[in-house]
Enzyme design. Structure first.
Site, PDB file in Angstrom:
ATOM      1  N   LYS A   1       0.877  -1.181   0.000  1.00  0.00           N
ATOM      2  CA  LYS A   1       0.000   0.000   0.000  1.00  0.00           C
ATOM      3  C   LYS A   1       0.906   1.221   0.000  1.00  0.00           C
ATOM      4  O   LYS A   1       1.437   1.635   1.026  1.00  0.00           O
ATOM      5  CB  LYS A   1      -0.886  -0.022   1.251  1.00  0.00           C
ATOM      6  CG  LYS A   1      -2.231   0.649   1.077  1.00  0.00           C
ATOM      7  CD  LYS A   1      -2.164   2.115   0.736  1.00  0.00           C
ATOM      8  CE  LYS A   1      -1.891   2.974   1.942  1.00  0.00           C
ATOM      9  NZ  LYS A   1      -1.685   4.398   1.575  1.00  0.00           N
TER      10      LYS A   1
ATOM     11  N   SER B   1       4.538   8.001   9.901  1.00  0.00           N
ATOM     12  CA  SER B   1       4.539   8.894  11.058  1.00  0.00           C
ATOM     13  C   SER B   1       4.303   8.118  12.359  1.00  0.00           C
ATOM     14  O   SER B   1       3.718   7.026  12.351  1.00  0.00           O
ATOM     15  CB  SER B   1       3.443   9.939  10.893  1.00  0.00           C
ATOM     16  OG  SER B   1       2.190   9.302  10.834  1.00  0.00           O
ATOM     17  N   THR B   2       4.727   8.715  13.443  1.00  0.00           N
ATOM     18  CA  THR B   2       4.534   8.100  14.756  1.00  0.00           C
ATOM     19  C   THR B   2       3.044   7.958  15.053  1.00  0.00           C
ATOM     20  O   THR B   2       2.608   6.930  15.603  1.00  0.00           O
ATOM     21  CB  THR B   2       5.253   8.947  15.824  1.00  0.00           C
ATOM     22  OG1 THR B   2       6.654   8.915  15.517  1.00  0.00           O
ATOM     23  CG2 THR B   2       5.037   8.397  17.223  1.00  0.00           C
TER      24      THR B   2
ATOM     25  N   ALA C   1       0.473   7.524  12.968  1.00  0.00           N
ATOM     26  CA  ALA C   1      -0.108   6.395  12.231  1.00  0.00           C
ATOM     27  C   ALA C   1       0.438   5.068  12.770  1.00  0.00           C
ATOM     28  O   ALA C   1      -0.296   4.084  12.901  1.00  0.00           O
ATOM     29  CB  ALA C   1       0.191   6.525  10.736  1.00  0.00           C
TER      30      ALA C   1
ATOM     31  N   GLU D   1       8.723   1.627  11.514  1.00  0.00           N
ATOM     32  CA  GLU D   1       9.823   2.600  11.354  1.00  0.00           C
ATOM     33  C   GLU D   1       9.155   3.960  11.312  1.00  0.00           C
ATOM     34  O   GLU D   1       8.451   4.274  10.353  1.00  0.00           O
ATOM     35  CB  GLU D   1      10.568   2.367  10.036  1.00  0.00           C
ATOM     36  CG  GLU D   1      11.066   0.963   9.822  1.00  0.00           C
ATOM     37  CD  GLU D   1      12.356   0.678  10.545  1.00  0.00           C
ATOM     38  OE1 GLU D   1      12.890   1.584  11.207  1.00  0.00           O
ATOM     39  OE2 GLU D   1      12.813  -0.471  10.447  1.00  0.00           O
TER      40      GLU D   1
ATOM     41  N   CYS E   1      13.413  10.715   7.630  1.00  0.00           N
ATOM     42  CA  CYS E   1      13.161  10.355   9.016  1.00  0.00           C
ATOM     43  C   CYS E   1      14.393  10.427   9.899  1.00  0.00           C
ATOM     44  O   CYS E   1      14.309  10.764  11.062  1.00  0.00           O
ATOM     45  CB  CYS E   1      12.577   8.957   9.064  1.00  0.00           C
ATOM     46  SG  CYS E   1      13.580   7.784   8.138  1.00  0.00           S
TER      47      CYS E   1
ATOM     48  N   GLU F   1       9.134  16.647  15.282  1.00  0.00           N
ATOM     49  CA  GLU F   1       9.664  16.431  13.938  1.00  0.00           C
ATOM     50  C   GLU F   1       9.034  17.449  12.991  1.00  0.00           C
ATOM     51  O   GLU F   1       7.811  17.505  12.865  1.00  0.00           O
ATOM     52  CB  GLU F   1       9.327  15.010  13.472  1.00  0.00           C
ATOM     53  CG  GLU F   1       9.929  14.675  12.137  1.00  0.00           C
ATOM     54  CD  GLU F   1       9.615  13.243  11.703  1.00  0.00           C
ATOM     55  OE1 GLU F   1       8.436  12.867  11.707  1.00  0.00           O
ATOM     56  OE2 GLU F   1      10.563  12.518  11.360  1.00  0.00           O
TER      57      GLU F   1
HETATM   58  P1  NAD Z   1       1.860   8.767   7.352  1.00  0.00           P
HETATM   59  O1  NAD Z   1       2.063   8.037   8.598  1.00  0.00           O
HETATM   60  O2  NAD Z   1       0.779   9.758   7.287  1.00  0.00           O
HETATM   61  O3  NAD Z   1       1.588   7.752   6.148  1.00  0.00           O
HETATM   62  C1  NAD Z   1       2.437   6.667   5.885  1.00  0.00           C
HETATM   63  C2  NAD Z   1       1.644   5.581   5.191  1.00  0.00           C
HETATM   64  O4  NAD Z   1       0.695   5.039   6.097  1.00  0.00           O
HETATM   65  C3  NAD Z   1       0.835   6.048   3.999  1.00  0.00           C
HETATM   66  O5  NAD Z   1       0.808   5.015   3.043  1.00  0.00           O
HETATM   67  C4  NAD Z   1      -0.544   6.276   4.588  1.00  0.00           C
HETATM   68  O6  NAD Z   1      -1.582   6.189   3.636  1.00  0.00           O
HETATM   69  C5  NAD Z   1      -0.624   5.142   5.590  1.00  0.00           C
HETATM   70  N1  NAD Z   1      -1.465   5.368   6.755  1.00  0.00           N
HETATM   71  C6  NAD Z   1      -1.651   6.522   7.446  1.00  0.00           C
HETATM   72  N2  NAD Z   1      -2.444   6.313   8.508  1.00  0.00           N
HETATM   73  C7  NAD Z   1      -2.755   4.987   8.509  1.00  0.00           C
HETATM   74  C8  NAD Z   1      -3.540   4.144   9.366  1.00  0.00           C
HETATM   75  N3  NAD Z   1      -4.149   4.630  10.446  1.00  0.00           N
HETATM   76  N4  NAD Z   1      -3.630   2.825   9.058  1.00  0.00           N
HETATM   77  C9  NAD Z   1      -3.001   2.308   7.986  1.00  0.00           C
HETATM   78  N5  NAD Z   1      -2.265   3.060   7.130  1.00  0.00           N
HETATM   79  C10 NAD Z   1      -2.137   4.382   7.395  1.00  0.00           C
HETATM   80  O7  NAD Z   1       3.282   9.389   7.040  1.00  0.00           O
HETATM   81  P2  NAD Z   1       3.756  10.262   5.813  1.00  0.00           P
HETATM   82  O8  NAD Z   1       3.278  11.647   6.055  1.00  0.00           O
HETATM   83  O9  NAD Z   1       3.400   9.610   4.533  1.00  0.00           O
HETATM   84  O10 NAD Z   1       5.353  10.144   5.979  1.00  0.00           O
HETATM   85  C11 NAD Z   1       6.102  10.965   6.793  1.00  0.00           C
HETATM   86  C12 NAD Z   1       6.471  10.266   8.085  1.00  0.00           C
HETATM   87  O11 NAD Z   1       7.152   9.032   7.836  1.00  0.00           O
HETATM   88  C13 NAD Z   1       7.444  11.081   8.901  1.00  0.00           C
HETATM   89  O12 NAD Z   1       6.998  11.146  10.232  1.00  0.00           O
HETATM   90  C14 NAD Z   1       8.749  10.323   8.824  1.00  0.00           C
HETATM   91  O13 NAD Z   1       9.615  10.504   9.880  1.00  0.00           O
HETATM   92  C15 NAD Z   1       8.313   8.931   8.667  1.00  0.00           C
HETATM   93  N6  NAD Z   1       9.354   8.118   8.008  1.00  0.00           N
HETATM   94  C16 NAD Z   1      10.041   7.199   8.749  1.00  0.00           C
HETATM   95  C17 NAD Z   1      11.047   6.440   8.173  1.00  0.00           C
HETATM   96  C18 NAD Z   1      11.809   5.426   8.978  1.00  0.00           C
HETATM   97  O14 NAD Z   1      12.435   4.558   8.409  1.00  0.00           O
HETATM   98  N7  NAD Z   1      11.762   5.479  10.276  1.00  0.00           N
HETATM   99  C19 NAD Z   1      11.330   6.595   6.825  1.00  0.00           C
HETATM  100  C20 NAD Z   1      10.616   7.530   6.099  1.00  0.00           C
HETATM  101  C21 NAD Z   1       9.606   8.277   6.707  1.00  0.00           C
END
Ligand code: NAD
Length: 479
Positions: free
Chosen positions: A177, A230-231, A233, A251, A285, A384
């Protein structure tokens, strides 16, 4: 309209492009122009169910293959992806604004990742017989089953590879996804999977947003969720997985500290300002966005950071001379500019940047920004921001630097910079975090990667990357 590179109405299920169940679509907006350039389906629970059922049908035969045969398919996937590398990079750059040079470098990692996981498949021992305290035992390592791989927009293909590579090597089948913003590039991966000879149903892709992801997490036939994002989610997903005792690795976000020791040579540190502190226009991240500087060199460090960030070319992501681009979307732009305002309200000093660059009349651009006079209790030091924004905090002793670095809700990355590698390594050992670089921004794919505290749980990459995709079973025997 028939599907093309930018407009999709189908989903990749059972090795076919099948029409999405509903007519709901996600409009894709180019962050450099703010114009709609493409569309993907907004997959619903019916689509997710179809993909999961295809993955379930494929699971018995795929998991029964010899591990090295699965490794062969992963190597073929690496080859097929490599042919599409430039196309993927251009697409990702249009989707999320990653400067094209970086977008290409990121895609180059992907075939290398698949080849690395192929090697792990070759070496994978599905079972062994051991002498135990009560007799002998056959210990089997079996794939957990169907894996839901949910990824964010900032590095879509590497982050997919980190999940499906080990999952497939272990014998699992997968449903991917992608993030709503970066659905299109996943179709090129699907194309590569078909060319690589993956059997139908082993790899499936359902595009969509949060609801699509939630449907995958909730599906009773999915055994494990591998998530990057994100944290907030991650917490929602972990809570949902806990209800059914589903396996989950997370992650998540970060607010990592980069500690400059008192003997740091700033010219040596210069390349890391982009590669470690603000990679991908700060939307990374593990970025080192809290710089800890020795108090006696504080003004020198803040001035140097400001000068270096000002000189990094910012602009149109398709132009290879640019290393900073726009932020991914309007929400991210509003969030980052909100933090720029918050920083001022909290009493921090803007050394450079602080707003929107004046030479752009469109696009989600923000100025690379350095905040000085920051204390670690300010929100700009704790939360962040996910943009090209660094805060600089002074310290008096190494103990204090370590204390500030560890006084964070996060623990994903970290960095220590000094010509004295052993001294820097001693400091790195004291940082509470999943990874710490010493004079380095490039973590190796053959070592574990992940976070502690609010940065997540579990590890990806490294020689143990298959473990989160395996169940152990002990058959103990009286012989
Ligand atoms: P996000 O959490 O909003 O979305 C990430 C993914 O999860 C998307 O595909 C989204 O559609 C899906 N999603 C969101 N809420 C969900 C739920 N409740 N249930 C199931 N799926 C859900 O994050 P974003 O805005 O796309 O990405 C940015 C974040 O990702 C930042 O906080 C960043 O630090 C983190 N990140 C972490 C790493 C790592 O390896 N630790 C790497 C890259 C990004």
């Amino acid at each position: 309209m028939a599907d093309d590179l930018y407009h999709r109405s189908t989903l990749f299920i059972d090795n076919e492009l099948v029409p999405a169940h509903s007519s709901a679509r996600i409009d894709l907006i180019n962050p450099a122009t703010e114009e709609v350039f493409g569309q993907t389906p907004d997959g619903d629970a019916t689509d997710v169910d179809a993909a999961v059922r295809a993955a379930a049908a494929a699971l018995p035969a795929w998991s029964a293959l010899a591990p090295a045969e699965r490794g062969d398919r992963l190597r073929a996937l690496a080859d097929a992806f490599e042919k599409r590398l430039d196309a993927v990079a251009e697409l990702v750059s249009t989707e999320n604004g990653t400067p094209i040079g970086l977008a290409k470098a990121m895609q180059t990692m992907v075939p290398a990742n698949y080849r690395y996981f192929a090697g792990l498949a070759d070496d994978f021992v599905p079972e062994e017989t051991r002498t135990t305290m009560t007799g002998d035992a056959v210990i089997t390592r079996e794939p957990v089953g169907i894996v839901g791989a949910i990824v964010p927009w900032n590095g879509p293909q590497p982050l997919i590879a980190w999940k499906i590579g080990p999952a497939l090597a272990a014998g699992c089948t997968v449903v991917i996804k992608p993030a709503a913003e970066t659905g299109l590039d996943a179709y090129l991966l699907a194309e590569a999977a078909v060319e690589a000879g993956f059997p139908a149903g082993v790899i499936n892709v359902v595009t969509g947003g949060r609801e699509t992801g939630a449907a995958l997490v909730e599906h009773p036939m999915v055994a494990k969720i591998a998530f990057t994002g994100s944290t907030a989610a991650g917490r929602a997903i972990a809570e949902r997985c806990a209800r059914d005792f589903k396996h989950v690795t997370l992650e998540l976000g970060g607010k990592s500290a980069g500690i400059l020791l008192d003997d740091v040579v700033l010219d040596d540190f210069a390349p890391f300002v982009m590669s470690a502190c603000t990679p991908n226009t700060g939307q990374t991240c593990r970025a080192l966005t809290r710089i800890l500087a020795p108090r006696e060199r504080y003004e020198e460090v803040t001035g140097f950071l400001a000068e270096t960030m000002r000189n990094i070319p910012l602009g149109e992501p398709g132009d290879p001379k640019n290393f900073y681009g726009p932020l991914v979307n309007k929400a991210q732009y509003d969030r980052v500019t909100g933090y720029l305002e918050l920083g001022r309200q909290e009493g921090a000093r803007v050394v450079t940047g602080g707003g929107r660059p004046s030479d752009f009349d469109r696009g989600y651009y923000v100025e690379p920004t350095v905040f000085a006079d920051v204390t670690n209790d300010m929100r700009i030091a704790r939360e962040e921001i996910f943009g090209p924004v660094v805060v600089v905090i002074p310290y008096d002793t190494i103990d204090e630097a370590v204390e500030i670095a560890n006084d964070s809700d996060y623990g994903l990355g970290g960095g220590v910079f000094s010509p004295d590698v052993e001294k820097a390594t001693a400091v790195a050992r004291r940082i509470v975090s999943g990874t710490v670089g010493v004079n380095s921004a490039s973590f190796p794919m053959d070592a574990p990667f992940g976070g502690v505290k609010n940065s997540g749980m579990g590890r990806e990459l490294g020689p143990n990357a298959l473990d989160p995709y395996l169940e152990y079973k002990t058959i103990f025997r009286a012989v």
